[in-house]
Design a protein around this motif. Structure first.
Motif, mmCIF file in Angstrom:
data_model
loop_
_atom_site.group_PDB
_atom_site.id
_atom_site.type_symbol
_atom_site.label_atom_id
_atom_site.label_comp_id
_atom_site.label_asym_id
_atom_site.label_seq_id
_atom_site.Cartn_x
_atom_site.Cartn_y
_atom_site.Cartn_z
ATOM 1 N N PRO A 1 -4.733 9.075 -12.101
ATOM 2 C CA PRO A 1 -3.862 9.275 -10.949
ATOM 3 C C PRO A 1 -4.679 9.635 -9.711
ATOM 4 N N VAL A 2 -4.072 9.514 -8.545
ATOM 5 C CA VAL A 2 -4.664 10.066 -7.330
ATOM 6 C C VAL A 2 -4.765 11.570 -7.511
ATOM 7 N N ASP A 3 -5.803 12.175 -6.941
ATOM 8 C CA ASP A 3 -5.974 13.633 -7.018
ATOM 9 C C ASP A 3 -6.514 14.068 -8.370
ATOM 10 N N ILE B 1 0.852 -1.186 0.000
ATOM 11 C CA ILE B 1 0.000 0.000 0.000
ATOM 12 C C ILE B 1 0.886 1.233 0.000
ATOM 13 N N VAL B 2 0.498 2.258 -0.749
ATOM 14 C CA VAL B 2 1.197 3.535 -0.723
ATOM 15 C C VAL B 2 0.202 4.608 -0.293
ATOM 16 N N GLN C 1 6.386 -0.212 -8.667
ATOM 17 C CA GLN C 1 5.615 0.509 -9.677
ATOM 18 C C GLN C 1 4.148 0.577 -9.257
ATOM 19 N N GLU C 2 3.567 1.781 -9.296
ATOM 20 C CA GLU C 2 2.170 1.913 -8.916
ATOM 21 C C GLU C 2 1.272 1.207 -9.925
ATOM 22 N N VAL D 1 -7.885 8.182 4.739
ATOM 23 C CA VAL D 1 -6.587 7.993 4.096
ATOM 24 C C VAL D 1 -6.786 7.858 2.593
ATOM 25 N N ASP D 2 -5.863 8.417 1.823
ATOM 26 C CA ASP D 2 -5.853 8.286 0.368
ATOM 27 C C ASP D 2 -4.725 7.339 -0.008
ATOM 28 N N VAL D 3 -5.056 6.260 -0.704
ATOM 29 C CA VAL D 3 -4.069 5.209 -0.936
ATOM 30 C C VAL D 3 -4.154 4.645 -2.346
ATOM 31 N N SER D 4 -3.071 3.986 -2.740
ATOM 32 C CA SER D 4 -3.050 3.188 -3.955
ATOM 33 C C SER D 4 -2.188 1.960 -3.664
#
Length: 221
Positions: free
Chosen positions: A153-155, A93-94, A146-147, A136-139
């Motif tokens: 994208p996030v945001d 998790i990122v 590598q995502e 929380v905002d995650v990916s």
């Protein structure tokens, strides 16, 4: 930098003293915990508002580089990481955003309040769940760091980021099966760990709604 010492009382009986520099983040002293530390480094942290690579085009977090959450939310996030490792060994998790001071919320609101982007930022009067440390905002990233491709994208503020319309996006070819599967994997582990998703942002998860958060936790100043 001037050093400040405070005495904290926890649960009415545990008393101890801590010291920190004037410019250090206040989060640890608001009863929040460092997500990376709790996960022993297994969860990555890349705070987007601590960079200029965000929809504001400005670093609004300054020296804050760590992700903090209330203990229960941080524990649930570690549980989500454990679930991810079981399903996809080597994946992580990122975290792109976690607890956010109300002072930063005010700064963000001032930048967007008279623009179309205002619908994506909670006013300081209403407050954001990030201001309580329960959102929380995650990916996800793979074993190489590598995502995973989530389709946006996030945001990203547009309907393609919305889980609500994913089936239609898949039918229309705006989301691939791989992108949708990646989103579903993220949602699966987060929901199993005790978080709730929202309809407009695939990356946002929260432990409580606003009223419950207000009852349980103080807002972060």
């Amino acid at each position: 930098m001037r050093e400040i010492t405070k005495t904290l009382i926890l649960a009415g009986w545990l008393v101890f003293s801590i010291s920190w520099t004037k410019t250090s983040p206040i989060f640890p002293y608001q009863g929040l915990v460092d997500v990376s530390e709790l996960s022993e480094g297994r969860i990555l942290v890349r705070l987007i508002y601590s960079t200029t690579n965000n929809f504001l085009g400005e670093d609004v977090y300054g020296d804050l580089e760590k992700a903090y959450l209330v203990l229960e939310a941080a524990q649930r996030l570690v549980a989500a990481q454990n679930l991810l490792e079981q399903k996809r060994p080597g994946y992580r998790i990122v975290v792109y955003d976690a607890a956010r001071p109300l002072s930063v919320q005010r700064k963000m609101w001032e930048k967007v309040k008279n623009t179309p982007q205002s619908i994506y930022v909670a006013s300081p009067e209403r407050g954001s769940l990030h201001n309580y440390g329960v959102a929380v905002d995650v990916s996800l990233v793979d074993e190489t760091g590598q995502e995973l491709d989530m389709g946006t994208p996030v945001d990203f503020f547009g309907e393609l980021a919305s889980p609500k319309y994913e089936k239609r996006f898949l039918q229309d070819g705006r989301l691939s099966q791989t992108q949708l599967s990646n989103r579903l994997l993220l949602r699966e582990i987060m929901i199993q760990a005790g978080f709730s998703p929202i309809e407009t942002e695939w990356w946002h998860f929260q432990m409580y709604g606003r009223e419950e958060a207000r009852k349980r936790y103080p807002i972060i100043p």
